[in-house]
Design a protein around this motif. Sequence first.
Motif: not given
Lengths: 178, 161
Positions: A1-3, A5-7, A18
């Motif tokens: 899983m990869r989250l 960041d809030p951009l 990405a």
Amino acid sequence: MRLIDPLEHALDHAAYAASLTVDQHHLKPSNIQVSNTSLVVSPLPGGPGQWDIALPFDAQAVLFNLRSRRVVADGSGMAGVTGVAKRASAYSGKTTTASLGGHSALSSYGSYNCIYSKAASSLHLSHKVFDSAGDFIVLTDAWIETTSPTTRVLRTWWTNFGSTNKTLNCWGQIAVLG
Amino acid sequence: MRIQSTYPMLTDHGGLAILPEQHHPPVETVTIQINGTSISAGANTQTFALTYSGHKVARAILRGPFTVDVVGNAGAYVVGTDAANQSAGFSMMPSEIAFYPTTYMGGYSRMHGDTYVSEIVFGQSIVLKDVRINGTNLELTFQNLSGINQLLYCHGLVIVK
């Protein structure tokens, strides 16, 4: 899983998703005050003297303003050079890829102002004003060099047209444009 | 659980919310090498493709073919914008008085009504008229002041941001 960041500026890099690399990243502008009154430059056929000015690793282009101690004509200003420099190919000093221009002036014979460009194979980028006497040392080249996987410098080369060792005299500012 | 991103761009605005119009694209450099291109009389725009859009300012240091004294060349240092006829800068050319070889350097501003932004330094009868960012193109507009074709010479570096 990869989250993700809030951009904070989500739209600006959307096209790269990405896959953004360091080379594509944009840096905020910054200013670096510089001076060098200690670099000893050997006369030809020696040299050139090399002065590396540390830059942020993301720097891709700079505007530089360098002045000597040579007074211009009747005023109090000093001869110098203004120019722009970009990255050379990484990990090697490929001066042919650096291109810049500048102007400078010399007091004894009036004022000379001119443009130099490495793109047009200029041998140097200034008049012979950057030593203590203001008569012998020229800025020969300047480009942004990657010196390690995490460091980058503005590499400047200086040539001494005198017959003995001369010491660089140079003050100025490097504006990292991004 | 939160996995920290490794992307450096996530911190570059210091936590500020950035609107699209506030975004700044990456700086780009354009090496100019025009070596004897024939241009017709009147205005001629040379176009250079950029990778990104949204640039606002261009800094152009350009030289022509004419030597100043024994070093350097006549040319111009011009700042352009993302609109037409907004460029400004200064240009230098050699004195015509051979026995006192100084140079002349003059300032120009299209915003203040100047017709051009350089002396006749980019070839016979050729001046620089405007520097402009137009979408994803950098445009250098030269003006051939003569009535016949002339050869355009222009070398230098332009930084856009």
